[in-house]
Design a protein around this motif. Sequence first.
Motif, PDB file in Angstrom:
ATOM      1  N   UNK A  15      -2.866  -8.000   8.248  1.00 59.18           N
ATOM      2  CA  UNK A  15      -3.826  -6.893   8.214  1.00 59.18           C
ATOM      3  C   UNK A  15      -3.177  -5.658   7.616  1.00 59.18           C
ATOM      4  N   UNK A  16      -1.975  -5.337   8.080  1.00 58.17           N
ATOM      5  CA  UNK A  16      -1.280  -4.142   7.593  1.00 58.17           C
ATOM      6  C   UNK A  16      -0.982  -4.242   6.107  1.00 58.17           C
ATOM      7  N   UNK A  17      -0.492  -5.408   5.671  1.00 60.75           N
ATOM      8  CA  UNK A  17      -0.145  -5.580   4.264  1.00 60.75           C
ATOM      9  C   UNK A  17      -1.388  -5.481   3.379  1.00 60.75           C
ATOM     10  N   UNK A  18      -2.478  -6.110   3.811  1.00 61.83           N
ATOM     11  CA  UNK A  18      -3.710  -6.076   3.030  1.00 61.83           C
ATOM     12  C   UNK A  18      -4.256  -4.659   2.943  1.00 61.83           C
ATOM     13  N   UNK A  19      -4.224  -3.938   4.061  1.00 67.68           N
ATOM     14  CA  UNK A  19      -4.709  -2.561   4.067  1.00 67.68           C
ATOM     15  C   UNK A  19      -3.913  -1.706   3.089  1.00 67.68           C
ATOM     16  N   UNK A  20      -2.599  -1.834   3.125  1.00 68.76           N
ATOM     17  CA  UNK A  20      -1.764  -1.014   2.232  1.00 68.76           C
ATOM     18  C   UNK A  20      -2.021  -1.356   0.764  1.00 68.76           C
ATOM     19  N   UNK A  24      -5.437   1.651   2.069  1.00 62.17           N
ATOM     20  CA  UNK A  24      -5.998   2.047   3.355  1.00 62.17           C
ATOM     21  C   UNK A  24      -4.900   2.177   4.407  1.00 62.17           C
ATOM     22  N   UNK A  25      -5.179   2.965   5.436  1.00 60.58           N
ATOM     23  CA  UNK A  25      -4.286   3.102   6.581  1.00 60.58           C
ATOM     24  C   UNK A  25      -4.516   1.909   7.507  1.00 60.58           C
ATOM     25  N   UNK A  26      -3.495   1.099   7.798  1.00 58.55           N
ATOM     26  CA  UNK A  26      -3.684  -0.038   8.708  1.00 58.55           C
ATOM     27  C   UNK A  26      -4.242   0.367  10.066  1.00 58.55           C
ATOM     28  N   UNK A  27      -3.999   1.605  10.461  1.00 54.03           N
ATOM     29  CA  UNK A  27      -4.510   2.070  11.744  1.00 54.03           C
ATOM     30  C   UNK A  27      -6.014   2.197  11.795  1.00 54.03           C
ATOM     31  N   UNK A  28      -6.678   2.122  10.635  1.00 49.06           N
ATOM     32  CA  UNK A  28      -8.140   2.190  10.591  1.00 49.06           C
ATOM     33  C   UNK A  28      -8.798   0.869  10.976  1.00 49.06           C
ATOM     34  N   UNK A  29      -8.003  -0.197  11.092  1.00 52.27           N
ATOM     35  CA  UNK A  29      -8.562  -1.542  11.262  1.00 52.27           C
ATOM     36  C   UNK A  29      -8.139  -2.117  12.607  1.00 52.27           C
ATOM     37  N   UNK A  30      -9.121  -2.481  13.405  1.00 52.93           N
ATOM     38  CA  UNK A  30      -8.867  -3.074  14.715  1.00 52.93           C
ATOM     39  C   UNK A  30      -8.954  -4.592  14.633  1.00 52.93           C
ATOM     40  N   UNK A 213     -11.363  -6.391   4.450  1.00 55.22           N
ATOM     41  CA  UNK A 213     -10.559  -5.172   4.535  1.00 55.22           C
ATOM     42  C   UNK A 213     -10.658  -4.377   3.241  1.00 55.22           C
ATOM     43  N   UNK A 214     -10.625  -5.059   2.113  1.00 54.01           N
ATOM     44  CA  UNK A 214     -10.739  -4.372   0.818  1.00 54.01           C
ATOM     45  C   UNK A 214     -12.067  -3.631   0.699  1.00 54.01           C
ATOM     46  N   UNK A 215     -13.114  -4.203   1.297  1.00 51.55           N
ATOM     47  CA  UNK A 215     -14.443  -3.596   1.204  1.00 51.55           C
ATOM     48  C   UNK A 215     -14.630  -2.444   2.177  1.00 51.55           C
ATOM     49  N   UNK A 216     -13.804  -2.379   3.229  1.00 50.87           N
ATOM     50  CA  UNK A 216     -13.922  -1.267   4.168  1.00 50.87           C
ATOM     51  C   UNK A 216     -14.120  -1.645   5.617  1.00 50.87           C
TER      52      UNK A 216
END
Length: 237
Positions: A15-20, A24-30, A213-216
């Motif tokens: 999740x963190x790697x995909x967000x970066x 995106x900030x990985x902290x935005x994704x639960x 994650x890419x879409x938001x």
Amino acid sequence: MSAIEQNLQQVTARISATARECGRDPGEISLLAVSKTKSVEAIEEAIAAGQRAFGENYVQEGVEKIHYFQQRKFIPPLSWHFIGPLQSNKSRLVAEHFHWLHTLDRLQLAQRLNHQRPEESAPLNVLIQINISGEESKSGIMPDRLPELAAAVAELPRLRLRGLMAIPAVESDYQRQLAVFQRMASLFNGLRRQFPQADTLSLGMTGDMAAAIAAGSTLVRIGTAIFGARDYGAPTA
């Protein structure tokens, strides 16, 4: 280290790697661990590894798990999400025991949940489910019905409108996954303009998490990658 703990670490890292990669900030994704059909022992392993949010598809099974864990004071506390289709005759159990409902798709159900939510409990967090792929076999409303339903739900005091959820048709191609999720993100952004408290877009499972994650997406629902294959011999109440 248990297999579930190792799996959680791998999912969290992904999740963190995909967000970066998406800026995106990985902290935005639960991360919601989909624990349907899984034993309390498996959930205990996930809790020991730091996971606190769990998703259940079957009402009675979920309530039994909530009862099992409710005497134990976890910090942070556990959060239970109902993510399956909800029949009206099971709505009271969800209203009384769960913290979230991801599959709201009709006003009558919202009104029942609002009436049945205990006064001493915080409002039930709800997501409106969108049938984004237009599948007859899937639950959820068509996108054009969203404004009317959202406006009605937002008026109910024992519910808190938090956003949208979708389970698109299975698609293995990343670009096709992304296109569908981007349509959901557009609906979500429109909802947020009208209802600023809407902060959750529940999109993405084990097979399409990267595109979500890419879409938001702000919440991904992961089961198999954490717990392994599901046991569909479990109760379906």
